[in-house]
Design an enzyme around this catalytic site. Structure first.
Site, mmCIF file in Angstrom:
data_model
loop_
_atom_site.group_PDB
_atom_site.id
_atom_site.type_symbol
_atom_site.label_atom_id
_atom_site.label_comp_id
_atom_site.label_asym_id
_atom_site.label_seq_id
_atom_site.Cartn_x
_atom_site.Cartn_y
_atom_site.Cartn_z
ATOM 1 N N SER A 154 0.846 -1.187 0.000
ATOM 2 C CA SER A 154 0.000 0.000 0.000
ATOM 3 C C SER A 154 0.883 1.241 0.000
ATOM 4 C CB SER A 154 -0.891 0.017 1.245
ATOM 5 O OG SER A 154 -1.545 1.271 1.385
ATOM 6 N N TYR A 167 -1.391 -0.172 10.511
ATOM 7 C CA TYR A 167 -1.472 -0.611 9.112
ATOM 8 C C TYR A 167 -0.345 0.008 8.297
ATOM 9 C CZ TYR A 167 -3.379 -1.458 4.447
ATOM 10 O OH TYR A 167 -3.547 -1.841 3.135
#
Length: 257
Positions: A154, A167
């Site tokens: 990501s 995250y």
């Protein structure tokens, strides 16, 4: 030391190859499954809770040799079992895509809400899971001799502005893991990361479509990233980026700029 190969490798054909996609029943994983099958690969679709989705997806794929198999990325012993199944039934694994992941929206300043249990769960799924999967399939990948692992990362791993602090840290760790694994698995196996910005999948609970549109509007290309946009990038990494390993490519419309 292994002999040095010459260049001019060209495009890697996927016909008669075997691909395993963990987290393949929905979103980026499902789009990648479709693209791999279109290119002629036999695809093993790994799912956690989406058994019906995975079965429906397999039924729609072109070609043959596809199947869906339970693959809970937190369960290392199950991953080892699946690797043995793939060895028995296919005798090879040419492509491993680690697409399974999890997150939850927690404001970065709200440190109390990011408790130890959630933090550990995000690390277990998003970092340890891809490592355990690669470890399980490494012998098959090395036997194939011209194989690739693709870790779905990501943009959050670079910018630290994703759904929550843990995250972001997990995806940064995954990018680092991609480099380490590339170093130890070469030359038989390439390891590449593909890092999208927000993708229109509903992956992040609590993030609505307007947030996706707002993010896309702030990028130079002003495009909403679709799961298939990421899947096409993964196919490019598999078939065409054959002199690249240990790097993570951004698929973000220029959001990082």
């Amino acid at each position: 030391m292994d002999a040095v190969r010459t260049g001019g490798l060209g495009v890697l054909p996927l016909r008669d190859k075997t691909a395993v996609v963990i987290g393949g029943s929905s979103g980026i994983g499902a789009a990648t499954v479709r693209r791999l099958a279109e290119h002629g690969a036999s695809v093993v679709v790994g799912f956690h809770s989406g058994k019906d989705r995975a079965a429906d997806l397999v039924a729609q794929l072109p070609g043959s040799g596809h199947q869906c198999v339970p693959m809970r990325i937190e369960d290392s012993s199950q991953l080892e079992d699946v690797a043995r199944l793939v060895d028995r039934e296919y005798g090879r694994c040419d492509v491993l895509v680690n697409s399974a992941g999890v997150t939850r929206k927690v404001p970065h300043a709200d440190l109390r809400s990011l408790d130890d249990e959630l933090f550990d769960a995000l690390m277990r799924v998003n970092v340890r899971g891809p490592f355990a999967a690669t470890r399980a399939f490494a012998p098959l990948l090395e036997k194939a001799g011209d194989a690739i692992v693709v870790n779905v990362s990501s943009l959050s791993g670079t910018t630290a502005t994703g759904s929550n602090v843990a995250y972001c840290a997990a995806k940064a760790a995954l990018d680092n893991l991609t480099m380490s694994l590339a170093r130890v698995l070469g030359p038989a196996v390439r390891v590449i990361g593909v890092a999208p910005a927000a993708v229109d999948t509903g992956f992040v609970p609590g993030r609505d479509r307007q947030a996706i549109l707002d993010q896309a509007g702030s990028t130079p290309l002003r495009v909403v990233v679709d799961p298939d946009d990421v899947a096409v990038s993964i196919i490019g990494a598999v078939t065409s980026f054959r002199i690249s390993t240990g790097t993570t490519f951004l698929v973000d419309g220029g959001k990082h700029l």
